[in-house]
Structures are given as C-alpha cells and as structure tokens.
Design a protein around this motif. Structure first.
Motif, PDB file in Angstrom:
ATOM      1  N   ILE A 195       0.835  -1.197   0.000  1.00 24.94           N
ATOM      2  CA  ILE A 195       0.000   0.000   0.000  1.00 24.94           C
ATOM      3  C   ILE A 195       0.874   1.252   0.000  1.00 24.94           C
ATOM      4  O   ILE A 195       0.629   2.195  -0.761  1.00 24.94           O
ATOM      5  CB  ILE A 195      -0.972  -0.020   1.200  1.00 24.94           C
ATOM      6  N   ARG A 196       1.906   1.260   0.843  1.00 26.42           N
ATOM      7  CA  ARG A 196       2.812   2.417   0.899  1.00 26.42           C
ATOM      8  C   ARG A 196       3.491   2.623  -0.449  1.00 26.42           C
ATOM      9  O   ARG A 196       3.545   3.730  -0.978  1.00 26.42           O
ATOM     10  CB  ARG A 196       3.864   2.247   1.998  1.00 26.42           C
ATOM     11  N   GLN A 197       3.992   1.539  -1.038  1.00 21.14           N
ATOM     12  CA  GLN A 197       4.693   1.630  -2.313  1.00 21.14           C
ATOM     13  C   GLN A 197       3.756   2.139  -3.419  1.00 21.14           C
ATOM     14  O   GLN A 197       4.140   3.001  -4.213  1.00 21.14           O
ATOM     15  CB  GLN A 197       5.272   0.268  -2.686  1.00 21.14           C
ATOM     16  N   LEU A 198       2.534   1.640  -3.450  1.00 17.14           N
ATOM     17  CA  LEU A 198       1.574   2.101  -4.447  1.00 17.14           C
ATOM     18  C   LEU A 198       1.236   3.579  -4.243  1.00 17.14           C
ATOM     19  O   LEU A 198       1.130   4.345  -5.202  1.00 17.14           O
ATOM     20  CB  LEU A 198       0.296   1.260  -4.388  1.00 17.14           C
ATOM     21  N   ARG A 199       1.066   3.988  -2.984  1.00 17.32           N
ATOM     22  CA  ARG A 199       0.775   5.392  -2.695  1.00 17.32           C
ATOM     23  C   ARG A 199       1.888   6.284  -3.222  1.00 17.32           C
ATOM     24  O   ARG A 199       1.639   7.305  -3.868  1.00 17.32           O
ATOM     25  CB  ARG A 199       0.584   5.610  -1.190  1.00 17.32           C
ATOM     26  N   GLU A 200       3.127   5.874  -2.968  1.00 20.74           N
ATOM     27  CA  GLU A 200       4.273   6.655  -3.424  1.00 20.74           C
ATOM     28  C   GLU A 200       4.356   6.679  -4.951  1.00 20.74           C
ATOM     29  O   GLU A 200       4.655   7.711  -5.544  1.00 20.74           O
ATOM     30  CB  GLU A 200       5.564   6.112  -2.813  1.00 20.74           C
ATOM     31  N   GLN A 201       4.068   5.551  -5.597  1.00 15.82           N
ATOM     32  CA  GLN A 201       4.082   5.499  -7.062  1.00 15.82           C
ATOM     33  C   GLN A 201       3.025   6.418  -7.673  1.00 15.82           C
ATOM     34  O   GLN A 201       3.228   6.982  -8.733  1.00 15.82           O
ATOM     35  CB  GLN A 201       3.858   4.066  -7.551  1.00 15.82           C
ATOM     36  N   HIS A 202       1.900   6.547  -6.967  1.00 18.99           N
ATOM     37  CA  HIS A 202       0.827   7.420  -7.443  1.00 18.99           C
ATOM     38  C   HIS A 202       1.025   8.862  -6.972  1.00 18.99           C
ATOM     39  O   HIS A 202       0.161   9.707  -7.186  1.00 18.99           O
ATOM     40  CB  HIS A 202      -0.533   6.896  -6.969  1.00 18.99           C
ATOM     41  N   LEU A 259       0.923  10.230  -4.059  1.00 18.77           N
ATOM     42  CA  LEU A 259      -0.076  10.678  -3.102  1.00 18.77           C
ATOM     43  C   LEU A 259       0.560  10.756  -1.718  1.00 18.77           C
ATOM     44  O   LEU A 259       1.388   9.923  -1.370  1.00 18.77           O
ATOM     45  CB  LEU A 259      -1.257   9.704  -3.052  1.00 18.77           C
ATOM     46  N   SER A 260       0.161  11.723  -0.941  1.00 23.02           N
ATOM     47  CA  SER A 260       0.619  11.811   0.441  1.00 23.02           C
ATOM     48  C   SER A 260      -0.294  10.959   1.322  1.00 23.02           C
ATOM     49  O   SER A 260      -1.381  10.546   0.897  1.00 23.02           O
ATOM     50  CB  SER A 260       0.574  13.266   0.926  1.00 23.02           C
ATOM     51  N   GLN A 261       0.134  10.717   2.539  1.00 23.77           N
ATOM     52  CA  GLN A 261      -0.726   9.994   3.476  1.00 23.77           C
ATOM     53  C   GLN A 261      -1.993  10.807   3.737  1.00 23.77           C
ATOM     54  O   GLN A 261      -3.070  10.227   3.905  1.00 23.77           O
ATOM     55  CB  GLN A 261       0.012   9.711   4.782  1.00 23.77           C
ATOM     56  N   ASP A 307      -7.806  11.230   3.197  1.00 20.12           N
ATOM     57  CA  ASP A 307      -8.960  11.994   2.728  1.00 20.12           C
ATOM     58  C   ASP A 307      -9.802  11.166   1.770  1.00 20.12           C
ATOM     59  O   ASP A 307     -11.026  11.118   1.888  1.00 20.12           O
ATOM     60  CB  ASP A 307      -8.480  13.286   2.056  1.00 20.12           C
ATOM     61  N   LYS A 308      -9.161  10.490   0.829  1.00 20.05           N
ATOM     62  CA  LYS A 308      -9.881   9.676  -0.154  1.00 20.05           C
ATOM     63  C   LYS A 308     -10.609   8.511   0.523  1.00 20.05           C
ATOM     64  O   LYS A 308     -11.635   8.056   0.037  1.00 20.05           O
ATOM     65  CB  LYS A 308      -8.930   9.137  -1.216  1.00 20.05           C
ATOM     66  N   LEU A 309     -10.063   8.023   1.653  1.00 21.45           N
ATOM     67  CA  LEU A 309     -10.648   6.888   2.354  1.00 21.45           C
ATOM     68  C   LEU A 309     -11.601   7.326   3.460  1.00 21.45           C
ATOM     69  O   LEU A 309     -12.218   6.488   4.122  1.00 21.45           O
ATOM     70  CB  LEU A 309      -9.537   6.000   2.935  1.00 21.45           C
ATOM     71  N   GLY A 310     -11.687   8.638   3.699  1.00 18.95           N
ATOM     72  CA  GLY A 310     -12.586   9.142   4.735  1.00 18.95           C
ATOM     73  C   GLY A 310     -12.149   8.760   6.133  1.00 18.95           C
ATOM     74  O   GLY A 310     -12.971   8.375   6.971  1.00 18.95           O
ATOM     75  N   MET A 311     -10.851   8.837   6.378  1.00 16.00           N
ATOM     76  CA  MET A 311     -10.335   8.467   7.693  1.00 16.00           C
ATOM     77  C   MET A 311      -9.269   9.457   8.125  1.00 16.00           C
ATOM     78  O   MET A 311      -8.849  10.301   7.341  1.00 16.00           O
ATOM     79  CB  MET A 311      -9.785   7.029   7.672  1.00 16.00           C
ATOM     80  N   THR A 328      -3.729   9.729  10.983  1.00 15.71           N
ATOM     81  CA  THR A 328      -3.130   8.804  11.959  1.00 15.71           C
ATOM     82  C   THR A 328      -3.592   7.374  11.703  1.00 15.71           C
ATOM     83  O   THR A 328      -2.791   6.444  11.716  1.00 15.71           O
ATOM     84  CB  THR A 328      -3.489   9.226  13.395  1.00 15.71           C
ATOM     85  N   GLY A 329      -4.895   7.219  11.465  1.00 19.65           N
ATOM     86  CA  GLY A 329      -5.442   5.885  11.183  1.00 19.65           C
ATOM     87  C   GLY A 329      -4.852   5.292   9.923  1.00 19.65           C
ATOM     88  O   GLY A 329      -4.507   4.111   9.873  1.00 19.65           O
ATOM     89  N   TYR A 330      -4.724   6.131   8.887  1.00 22.74           N
ATOM     90  CA  TYR A 330      -4.148   5.634   7.644  1.00 22.74           C
ATOM     91  C   TYR A 330      -2.675   5.278   7.838  1.00 22.74           C
ATOM     92  O   TYR A 330      -2.208   4.252   7.345  1.00 22.74           O
ATOM     93  CB  TYR A 330      -4.296   6.647   6.494  1.00 22.74           C
ATOM     94  N   ALA A 331      -1.944   6.112   8.557  1.00 21.91           N
ATOM     95  CA  ALA A 331      -0.518   5.848   8.792  1.00 21.91           C
ATOM     96  C   ALA A 331      -0.334   4.510   9.502  1.00 21.91           C
ATOM     97  O   ALA A 331       0.620   3.775   9.227  1.00 21.91           O
ATOM     98  CB  ALA A 331       0.102   6.982   9.603  1.00 21.91           C
ATOM     99  N   LYS A 332      -1.247   4.171  10.399  1.00 19.14           N
ATOM    100  CA  LYS A 332      -1.169   2.881  11.102  1.00 19.14           C
ATOM    101  C   LYS A 332      -1.328   1.717  10.128  1.00 19.14           C
ATOM    102  O   LYS A 332      -0.702   0.672  10.296  1.00 19.14           O
ATOM    103  CB  LYS A 332      -2.229   2.802  12.200  1.00 19.14           C
ATOM    104  N   ILE A 333      -2.147   1.901   9.099  1.00 20.09           N
ATOM    105  CA  ILE A 333      -2.297   0.857   8.072  1.00 20.09           C
ATOM    106  C   ILE A 333      -0.963   0.639   7.375  1.00 20.09           C
ATOM    107  O   ILE A 333      -0.513  -0.489   7.211  1.00 20.09           O
ATOM    108  CB  ILE A 333      -3.397   1.239   7.056  1.00 20.09           C
ATOM    109  N   GLU A 334      -0.328   1.734   6.959  1.00 25.60           N
ATOM    110  CA  GLU A 334       0.944   1.615   6.239  1.00 25.60           C
ATOM    111  C   GLU A 334       2.049   1.044   7.115  1.00 25.60           C
ATOM    112  O   GLU A 334       2.959   0.398   6.607  1.00 25.60           O
ATOM    113  CB  GLU A 334       1.375   2.979   5.691  1.00 25.60           C
ATOM    114  N   ARG A 335       2.006   1.311   8.401  1.00 27.06           N
ATOM    115  CA  ARG A 335       3.030   0.771   9.302  1.00 27.06           C
ATOM    116  C   ARG A 335       2.720  -0.664   9.717  1.00 27.06           C
ATOM    117  O   ARG A 335       3.528  -1.303  10.380  1.00 27.06           O
ATOM    118  CB  ARG A 335       3.156   1.651  10.543  1.00 27.06           C
TER     119      ARG A 335
END
Length: 134
Positions: free
Chosen positions: A7-14, A16-18, A23-27, A30-37
């Motif tokens: 997910i992190r790699q795809l985000r970076e390829q696109h 996009l910032s965290q 914002d796109k996921l409606g969360m 901090t919550g999104y960063a926990k997913i990537e970690r």
C-alpha cells in the motif's frame, strides 16, 4: 512483501501523500498511517477502498510486487466478482501465496461475523417492535 508495504509503495508510485489517502478513504491521517506501518489489520472493505483509489482490483493489490499471477478458469483475473481463483506460482512463492489466501479468508470470516452481528441486532429490534405492537 506485506500488504502494508504494498500500500505504501503504491501510494508513493501514485505520488499521493498519506493525507491525500486518508482523505480519499474518509479516515484520519493517523489511522491511515497505522495501516501503512502494519499496526492495524485492515478490513476487506478498507482494502477494497484502497484498491479503488489505485484503480485496481483487490486481487491485484494482494499480488502487487509479487512474481505470481492470478488465474481464474485458465485466464488472468480481471475482476473480483468471483471467489474462485488460484495463484499460479512456483514452489518458492507457494508460501507467500498461501499467506495471501489466508489473509483473504481471515477478512472473509470477519465480514461474516459482522453480518451475523447485524442480523442478530435486527432480529432483536424486530422482536421489540412486535412486542410494542401487541
């Protein structure tokens, strides 16, 4: 590669910032960063949302960065409409494929549990409504 790393790699390829992703996921960010970690396990619904942001099927998300290809009925999977798919892998990738399938099964079980809880709650509400009518 773990799903959070993909997910992190795809985000970076696109590019996009965290913050963009959150914002796109409606969360929350901090919550999104926990997913990537890898600090939280994402639900299947959340993984589907993430794959939609990247304009890919969830199967592609699970296979991203891996050597194996996903096949269904002897052709490459183009949608997630079917649960009947197999990973075509060499022996060295079999363990990774098994782990991916186990993760998908775990999420399926979680969704079934959620569904059962909702049904149980609705049944209780229906019973209360019937009692109020009498």
């Amino acid at each position: 590669m773990k799903i959070n790393e993909k997910i992190r790699q795809l985000r970076e390829q696109h590019q996009l910032s965290q913050e963009n992703m959150a914002d796109k996921l409606g969360m929350s960010v901090t919550g999104y960063a926990k997913i990537e970690r890898g600090e939280v396990r994402s639900t299947l619904q959340r993984l589907e949302q993430i794959s939609e942001v990247f304009e890919m099927d969830i199967c592609e998300l699970f296979a991203f960065g891996e050597n194996e290809k996903i096949y269904f009925n002897n052709s490459v999977v183009e949608s997630t409409n079917s649960n009947n798919f197999l990973f075509a892998v060499g022996n060295e990738n079999l363990e990774k494929a098994i782990q991916q399938l186990q993760l998908m099964l775990t999420h399926k079980d979680e969704l079934l549990l959620q569904k059962d809880k909702i049904i149980h709650g609705l049944e209780r509400e229906l019973e209360l409504l019937r009692k109020l009518q009498n």
